[in-house]
Enzyme design. Sequence first.
Site, PDB file in Angstrom:
ATOM      1  CD  GLU A 187      -2.076   1.801   2.573  1.00 62.41           C
ATOM      2  OE1 GLU A 187      -1.956   3.044   2.642  1.00 62.41           O
ATOM      3  OE2 GLU A 187      -2.300   1.066   3.550  1.00 62.41           O
ATOM      4  CB  CYS A 215      -1.373   6.554   2.345  1.00 65.90           C
ATOM      5  SG  CYS A 215      -2.641   5.672   3.271  1.00 65.90           S
TER       6      CYS A 215
END
Length: 690
Positions: A255, A294
Amino acid sequence: MQEIKSYIQGEWRSGEGVETELFNAITGEKIGGVSSKGFDFNEILKYGRTTGGEKLRKMTFHERGRMLKALALYLLDNKKKYYKISAWTGATKGDSWVDIEGGIGNLFANASLRRQFPDLPYYVDGDAAPLSKKGTFIGHHIMVPKEGVAVHINAFNFPIWGMLEKIAVNLMAGVPAVVKPSSVTSYLTQAMVEDIIASKILPEGSLQLILGSARELINHVTSSDVVSFTGSASTGLKLKSNPVITENNVPFNLEADSLNAIVLGKKATPDTAEFKIFVKEVVREMTTKAGQKCTAIRRAFVPEELMDAAQAAISERLSTTIIGDPSAEGVRMGALASADQVKEVREKVEELSKSQKIVYGDMDEFDVTGAEKHVGAFFPPILFRNDAPFEQIDVHSIEAFGPVSTLMPYKTIEEAIELTKMGQGSLVSSIVTPDNDEATQYVLGAASMNGRILVLNEECARESTGHGSPLPLLTHGGPGRAGGGEEMGGKRGIMHYLQRTAIQGHPTTITAITQVYQQGAQGNITDEHPFKKYFEELNVGDQLITEAREITADDIDQFAALSGDNFYAHKRDTNFEGTMFDEQVAHGYFLMSATAGLFVDSYDMNPVLLNYGIDNLRFTKPVYAGAKMHVRFTCKEIIPNDVTEKEDDPKTKIKRGIVKWFVEMLDEDAEEPLVGFATILTMVKKKDQN
């Protein structure tokens, strides 16, 4: 300097010397140091696989779920401690809430998934596949816990959520974890792990914590292990391409930070609620965690005619953002995690400034409340404007991981989709629009390059969790630059840690293995009616063969009159030429009702508390008047049921479980007797009410 210890191989241990010093992001004061020098990573992983893995794999999904729930409740009771330490990372109370209580929420959410799994250590996946004409040979799939370790290498921005959202999934699957947090904020992760270990809720070996460098950790993983990495795309790619990973086909979930986008719809003009929602969302994603997410919005696309209005509205809202010590009155945005982060974000802003213009914010001239600007790791919100996003393309490849975003124009929704895709793969994008057709066009066009898409409008904005909030029951990840991985995702996430294996054999054998009755398996016919058995007394395969009942034309007429279902096929005087039927046919729902009359033992009070549903009801062939129908009634699956007691309601205190029954409707005179089948769900009382 005090070294903050790791927890490995059942004890708290220090590395050899201090490798990395840790500092308070607000005051600049030293907190301590971390080191993993001298650790035997191979032995750490072996310890997890044996000591932790063996215990977890013996537990059922329901036991693991209750374990996670107990842990979540325990950590909630200790949350004040974590809030205090979280402030040292530069987080405001709101930022800390997302990290701390959002992380604990992942434990609760995954714990609740136990109801979607059997009370077994393994999972039966999907439906059986018939592999022979006479039904004596079938196939199925089971999923068992991998016999390795979940290795989690986490980012600095969410030191608690980043750990809990991952371990909740692997622990639910029955796989132990080794957590390696980013050193910068690892002191907060360590504080929570200290409490987790002290609670003794998890079996020993289920969770280990390595502080400091990951060193050669990846070099010791095996094909039974699973590696998850959250952080920069470049570091993730380096780890993913490690020969140990590629040669052993080690599952690797990446990720990576991505250039996430938000789109203001063409019809979301300044006079609409959606325009205000868009502005609020952009500013919130710039300032929450000081933009260190993120999932933060890095690119904001608006109709070209609304550029000036959007710039003015965003700038005005940003101007009310007070930066400083989270404990000071009115502060809405704290610091970056470290001085190194300030340096890195500044460098990226300077790089982006070569191809676009700063329209709000100044990296040198900004105010800080309750702290010293150059001592703490403070950085102001920066809003760029790029009027030529197809020509000035640095914005689609360079990310400043802080409170930084760029405003850009588009002409059509097709163009907005194309611009979004220029980010080369994102964790999330959003569209804010009052128009569902516009939303549909965007979602279908942009979905291939986004792991998640949020559609915001006035109707859902109040309850929406927002652009930047991954949810435990939905997948979290994205294609391309975002890493190509998937985290969480409810059952999907848990299955990432399970090995799916096809099994083949006779239905009776497959029933014994899966503990789910398979059609065609040998039943356990007993003298006692299954409905007279308490939950603990039932076994998968307990079976009742009922007496037969003749279906008459009068039955069909009366059911039509009672139900009001006078479909032509159920009427005697219908001309059936050219239809699918030969003559008057029985209602399917009448057959199901008649079936219940055959298998329900209604003469005495029994442990069956209620029937609460029918799954997979199918009618396989027509039944005409004169048919003699009987029922094969079999205990299909037995599932525990947690009782939630309500005060002053004795009915909720009855201990019970869920039992699924496979019902086969059979025409005993037909060459192929099966005329219908279904799964009946009942709630059955437990004999032991203590």
